[in-house]
Write a protein that holds these residues in place. Structure first.
Motif, PDB file in Angstrom:
ATOM      1  N   VAL A  16     -24.518   9.204 -26.381  1.00 54.55           N
ATOM      2  CA  VAL A  16     -24.363  10.642 -26.253  1.00 54.55           C
ATOM      3  C   VAL A  16     -25.621  11.317 -26.793  1.00 54.55           C
ATOM      4  N   THR A  17     -25.690  12.618 -26.563  1.00 54.88           N
ATOM      5  CA  THR A  17     -26.835  13.386 -27.067  1.00 54.88           C
ATOM      6  C   THR A  17     -26.382  14.299 -28.196  1.00 54.88           C
ATOM      7  N   GLU A  18     -26.985  14.154 -29.349  1.00 59.81           N
ATOM      8  CA  GLU A  18     -26.696  15.007 -30.499  1.00 59.81           C
ATOM      9  C   GLU A  18     -28.000  15.549 -31.055  1.00 59.81           C
ATOM     10  N   GLN A  19     -28.067  16.876 -31.130  1.00 60.99           N
ATOM     11  CA  GLN A  19     -29.264  17.564 -31.610  1.00 60.99           C
ATOM     12  C   GLN A  19     -30.510  17.089 -30.860  1.00 60.99           C
ATOM     13  N   GLY A  20     -30.329  16.885 -29.565  1.00 60.18           N
ATOM     14  CA  GLY A  20     -31.438  16.528 -28.702  1.00 60.18           C
ATOM     15  C   GLY A  20     -31.855  15.078 -28.746  1.00 60.18           C
ATOM     16  N   LYS A  21     -31.119  14.252 -29.490  1.00 62.79           N
ATOM     17  CA  LYS A  21     -31.483  12.841 -29.628  1.00 62.79           C
ATOM     18  C   LYS A  21     -30.315  11.950 -29.216  1.00 62.79           C
ATOM     19  N   PRO A  22     -30.604  10.769 -28.652  1.00 55.66           N
ATOM     20  CA  PRO A  22     -29.525   9.853 -28.266  1.00 55.66           C
ATOM     21  C   PRO A  22     -28.869   9.231 -29.484  1.00 55.66           C
ATOM     22  N   ARG A  23     -27.539   9.049 -29.369  1.00 53.13           N
ATOM     23  CA  ARG A  23     -26.789   8.402 -30.439  1.00 53.13           C
ATOM     24  C   ARG A  23     -25.757   7.477 -29.808  1.00 53.13           C
ATOM     25  N   ARG A  24     -25.632   6.292 -30.349  1.00 53.74           N
ATOM     26  CA  ARG A  24     -24.680   5.303 -29.847  1.00 53.74           C
ATOM     27  C   ARG A  24     -23.333   5.501 -30.513  1.00 53.74           C
ATOM     28  N   VAL A  25     -22.262   5.609 -29.708  1.00 47.04           N
ATOM     29  CA  VAL A  25     -20.912   5.800 -30.242  1.00 47.04           C
ATOM     30  C   VAL A  25     -19.966   4.850 -29.516  1.00 47.04           C
ATOM     31  N   SER A  26     -18.711   4.810 -29.956  1.00 49.91           N
ATOM     32  CA  SER A  26     -17.708   3.916 -29.367  1.00 49.91           C
ATOM     33  C   SER A  26     -16.465   4.695 -28.958  1.00 49.91           C
ATOM     34  N   SER A  27     -15.792   4.184 -27.927  1.00 48.14           N
ATOM     35  CA  SER A  27     -14.558   4.806 -27.454  1.00 48.14           C
ATOM     36  C   SER A  27     -13.476   4.788 -28.528  1.00 48.14           C
ATOM     37  N   PHE A  28     -12.653   5.807 -28.508  1.00 47.90           N
ATOM     38  CA  PHE A  28     -11.508   5.964 -29.401  1.00 47.90           C
ATOM     39  C   PHE A  28     -11.900   5.851 -30.872  1.00 47.90           C
TER      40      PHE A  28
END
Length: 376
Positions: free
Chosen positions: A181-193
């Protein structure tokens, strides 16, 4: 030769059949329900009184050049692994509309250069409920602010509703997914649920805790709207099932769904058992500034039968593209359309700033709209 035909690939499926019926009523004899199973396509055709015609077509194989000569528009209701079919359509002057939630495919198609690849038609992506109406809601809310800093999208699906096989498989396959996802203009890796957030869906739905899920709207909106932070979360109308999914992910047991047998059982369970209602709801929370002060606005849609509103949205954009298409290229729905709200009613309008093209309004019946705002 003039192109006149509309081919809906997956056109006898849960969503595709509803799209075909709407389009067949408008253009009888010009709409084809396409897929590998000609028998099923023929049976569906007969149920429409011949308004929709059957067609055997595999989305995995090359398209017949002769077929492309007649196809004005293709509607894809199946997940694609690569962009070859879409490219063949666009290079032949056949418009392409994608009704899927495959983020990887949409991103790959979006990256293609229309000039370099010789596109002679337009591709329209992010068509449906999510992505689709979520994109349009986010764009409409963002327009209310002078500057938008963050968009949070929440989606609630009714487990008592009837969902198509493809949608069930997509949901189960992504219960343990990791994505960007994009947070504060930078990519960030996240997980479902993971990273649950309470969402108020309005009316009598009250609040639900929704969790991150890889809907592609959060991957494309930072580009189309220029917003530095976008997230999309999912919950079910059954709080117990939502909680169970989050616990499954937290415990690591969601990895068991990679086993083909267990995956099949999970898909079958979601399809057969009715844990809740047939209602759906989407909501966007948009944060930013207005007149130099912090401001926030909430837009929401609620209704019944998620597949029906997905089909209605897809049919609406197809009807517009059939009569007045944009320049060749790849677009997302919020780049060509906007939502018109009158009271609690919703309609699709073209986003033409100059009003070019024939007049067009398409009512999204069965969906109720609401808004709340916090202004300085």
């Amino acid at each position: 030769m003039m192109k006149t035909d509309i081919v809906v690939i997956g056109g006898y499926g849960h969503v595709g059949s509803q799209i075909c019926r709407i389009l067949g009523a408008k253009y009888p004899g010009k709409v084809y329900a396409a897929g590998r199973n000609l028998s099923r396509a023929g049976e569906f055709s007969r149920s429409t009184g011949g308004q929709v015609k059957p067609l055997r077509l595999s989305a995995d194989g090359p398209l017949d050049p002769e077929l492309l000569e007649h196809m004005k528009l293709v509607v894809m209701c199946l997940d694609q692994q690569d962009t070859r079919l879409a490219e063949a359509c666009l290079q032949s002057g056949t418009h392409y509309v994608d009704v899927s939630a495959s983020g990887g495919f949409l991103t790959s198609l979006q990256k293609l250069d229309p000039v370099k690849h010789g596109f002679k038609a337009a591709a329209l992506l992010s068509v449906g409920l999510a992505p689709g109406l979520t994109n349009l809601l986010a764009a409409k809310a963002a327009q209310e602010l002078d500057h938008t800093e963050k968009i949070d999208i929440s989606i609630m699906l009714g487990l008592g509703d009837s969902h198509g096989q493809a949608a069930l498989e997509w949901t189960v396959d992504h219960l343990g997914a990791a994505f960007e996802v994009t947070e504060q203009g930078k990519p960030r890796r996240v997980s479902s649920f993971t990273d649950g957030k309470v969402a108020d869906f309005g009316f009598d739905l009250w609040t639900h805790t929704a969790y991150r899920f890889p809907f592609p709207d959060q991957m494309t909106l930072p580009l189309t709207l220029g917003v530095p932070s976008v997230s999309t979360r999912l919950c079910f109308d059954s709080r117990s099932i939502t909680t169970a999914a989050a616990l499954l992910r937290r415990s690591g047991l969601s990895t068991l769904l990679r086993n083909r047998t267990l995956r099949s059982l999970a898909v079958r369970a979601f399809g057969r058992f009715r844990f809740g209602s047939d209602r759906f709801a989407v909501k966007v929370d948009v944060h930013g500034t207005k007149d130099g002060k912090p401001a926030a606005i909430e837009y929401g849609i609620t209704g019944v039968h998620e597949a029906a509103i997905t089909a209605a949205t897809a049919a609406g954009v197809v009807l517009r593209l059939y009569e007045a298409a944009p320049e060749p290229g790849v677009y997302h729905i919020e780049q060509l359309f906007t939502l018109h709200t009158g009271g609690e009613a919703l309609s699709l309008l073209p986003a033409d700033a100059d009003g070019s093209g024939p007049p067009f309004t398409y009512a999204l019946d069965g969906a109720t709209y609401w808004t709340r705002s916090t202004r300085p």
